[in-house]
Design an enzyme around this catalytic site. Structure first.
Site, PDB file in Angstrom:
ATOM      1  N   GLY A  24       2.587   2.018  10.804  1.00 53.34           N
ATOM      2  CA  GLY A  24       3.537   3.129  10.723  1.00 53.34           C
ATOM      3  C   GLY A  24       4.246   3.432  12.031  1.00 53.34           C
TER       4      GLY A  24
ATOM      5  CD  GLU B 150      -3.483  -2.637   6.998  1.00 54.72           C
ATOM      6  OE1 GLU B 150      -2.396  -2.851   6.478  1.00 54.72           O
ATOM      7  OE2 GLU B 150      -4.131  -1.599   6.805  1.00 54.72           O
TER       8      GLU B 150
ATOM      9  CG  HIS C  42      -5.857   1.810   5.140  1.00 55.81           C
ATOM     10  ND1 HIS C  42      -5.399   2.701   6.087  1.00 55.81           N
ATOM     11  CD2 HIS C  42      -4.857   0.923   4.921  1.00 55.81           C
ATOM     12  CE1 HIS C  42      -4.155   2.359   6.410  1.00 55.81           C
ATOM     13  NE2 HIS C  42      -3.804   1.288   5.727  1.00 55.81           N
TER      14      HIS C  42
ATOM     15  CG  ASN D  77      -1.791   1.205   1.320  1.00 59.10           C
ATOM     16  OD1 ASN D  77      -1.809   2.026   0.405  1.00 59.10           O
ATOM     17  ND2 ASN D  77      -2.516   1.329   2.425  1.00 59.10           N
ATOM     18  CD1 TRP D  78       3.389   0.929  -2.946  1.00 65.85           C
ATOM     19  CD2 TRP D  78       3.401   2.132  -4.849  1.00 65.85           C
ATOM     20  NE1 TRP D  78       4.035   0.194  -3.910  1.00 65.85           N
ATOM     21  CE2 TRP D  78       4.055   0.897  -5.091  1.00 65.85           C
ATOM     22  CE3 TRP D  78       3.291   3.045  -5.907  1.00 65.85           C
ATOM     23  CZ2 TRP D  78       4.588   0.561  -6.340  1.00 65.85           C
ATOM     24  CZ3 TRP D  78       3.821   2.726  -7.145  1.00 65.85           C
ATOM     25  CH2 TRP D  78       4.468   1.496  -7.357  1.00 65.85           C
ATOM     26  CE  LYS D  79      -0.202   3.058   4.728  1.00 60.56           C
ATOM     27  NZ  LYS D  79      -0.107   3.096   6.175  1.00 60.56           N
TER      28      LYS D  79
ATOM     29  CD  GLU E 212      -2.965   5.288   6.648  1.00 62.33           C
ATOM     30  OE1 GLU E 212      -2.960   5.351   5.406  1.00 62.33           O
ATOM     31  OE2 GLU E 212      -2.048   4.740   7.301  1.00 62.33           O
TER      32      GLU E 212
ATOM     33  CB  SER F 170       5.295  -2.139  11.846  1.00 59.79           C
ATOM     34  OG  SER F 170       4.909  -0.807  12.139  1.00 59.79           O
TER      35      SER F 170
ATOM     36  N   GLY G 181       2.914  -1.219   4.189  1.00 58.90           N
ATOM     37  CA  GLY G 181       2.994   0.211   3.884  1.00 58.90           C
ATOM     38  C   GLY G 181       4.430   0.620   3.588  1.00 58.90           C
ATOM     39  N   GLY G 182       5.092   1.225   4.567  1.00 58.10           N
ATOM     40  CA  GLY G 182       6.420   1.798   4.380  1.00 58.10           C
ATOM     41  C   GLY G 182       7.425   0.876   3.704  1.00 58.10           C
TER      42      GLY G 182
HETATM   43  P1  13P Z   1       3.078   0.188   7.604  1.00 57.52           P
HETATM   44  O1  13P Z   1       3.558  -1.105   6.989  1.00 57.52           O
HETATM   45  O2  13P Z   1       3.830   1.384   7.137  1.00 57.52           O
HETATM   46  O3  13P Z   1       2.945   0.070   9.086  1.00 57.52           O
HETATM   47  O4  13P Z   1       1.575   0.416   7.039  1.00 57.52           O
HETATM   48  C1  13P Z   1       0.669  -0.635   7.096  1.00 57.52           C
HETATM   49  C2  13P Z   1      -0.539  -0.254   6.327  1.00 57.52           C
HETATM   50  O5  13P Z   1      -1.279   0.621   6.720  1.00 57.52           O
HETATM   51  C3  13P Z   1      -0.800  -0.969   5.073  1.00 57.52           C
HETATM   52  O6  13P Z   1      -2.079  -0.691   4.590  1.00 57.52           O
END
Ligand code: 13P
Length: 250
Positions: free
Chosen positions: A173, A167, A95, A9-11, A97, A213, A234-235
């Site tokens: 994050g 999640e 998600h 997920n590149w956000k 977010e 994470s 994510g990251g």
């Molecule tokens: P991180 O891997 O950066 O914690 O993010 C997870 C995420 O929200 C994937 O959708």
């Protein structure tokens, strides 16, 4: 079919050129054939990344959201049909977010799930509790409610097209990952719920991803759990070699 999936997920990250470079580097990396890879990219990148993955084996593209309506006067929004029309097959929905910053709740996400499915997309449905809920010990009840509300009114055929991503919000994050045991407990519970709603065969066939994470260094122990079928990352998905390490842990 229950698949092993590494979804990134590149956000709201990457400009188009480095996004394309990232996708290309992952495509060119050493990776096992049985792992399904999904890039969840910003809306502006969808058609471009889709063109890169179109002919690749087991590599797909996902949108990060869609609107619940089929079309209409919703300035700034993207319809599921528009995503499907460019060949993209997946959409991340619910998600945390989106829930936190854009006020999405289970009822709204349920509508988005239905619209996505009606347009031939596979939803990657995200659920998960915040820290106070985990500390109060009510995380299982909360996640059960999120899943029931958004998914359990689907037909069996439609439910089979859904990927679930657990999640825990406190792990997103933050660098704090759920322990393999915490992830397994929730994934097992989710699978039991699916068994109750749709039967054993559907439950066995559903891919349940862990997100929060995930990194090259912790992926293998999370993926070793019997009910963890992959990750929503994510990251660490923004770095090709780190994401390839995660892919190769599956
Ligand atoms: P991180 O891997 O950066 O914690 O993010 C997870 C995420 O929200 C994937 O959708």
């Amino acid at each position: 079919m229950r698949r092993k999936i590494a979804a990134g997920n590149w956000k709201m990250n990457t400009q188009i050129q480095n996004g394309l470079d990232l996708a290309q580097a992952v495509l060119e990396g050493e990776r096992p054939n049985h792992v399904h890879i999904i890039f969840g990219v910003p809306a502006t990148h969808l058609a471009h990344v889709q063109a890169v993955v179109r002919n690749a084996n087991q590599v797909f593209c996902a949108a990060q959201n869609c609107h619940q309506a089929e079309s209409g006067a919703y300035t700034g929004e993207i319809a599921a049909s528009m995503i499907a029309a460019i060949g993209v097959q997946y959409v991340i929905l619910g998600h945390s977010e989106r829930r936190d910053y854009f006020g999405e709740n289970d009822q709204l996400i349920a509508k988005k799930v239905k619209t996505a499915l009606a347009n031939g997309l596979h939803p990657i449905y995200c659920c998960g509790e915040k820290l106070p809920v985990r500390e109060a010990g009510t995380h299982i009840a909360l996640v059960s409610e999120q899943i029931e509300e958004a998914l359990f009114s689907l037909s069996e055929d439609d439910f089979r097209k859904v990927i679930i991503a657990y999640e825990p919000v406190w792990a997103i994050g933050t660098g704090v990952t759920a322990s393999p045991e915490q992830a397994q407990e929730m994934h097992y519970t989710i699978r039991q719920m699916i068994t109750g709603a749709y039967g054993q065969s559907v439950a066995n066939d559903t891919s349940i991803l862990y997100g929060g994470s995930v990194k090259g260094a912790n992926a293998a122990e999370l993926f070793a759990q019997p009910d963890v079928d992959g990750g929503l990352v994510g990251g660490a998905a923004l770095n090709a070699s780190e994401f390839l390490t995660i892919i190769n842990a599956l």
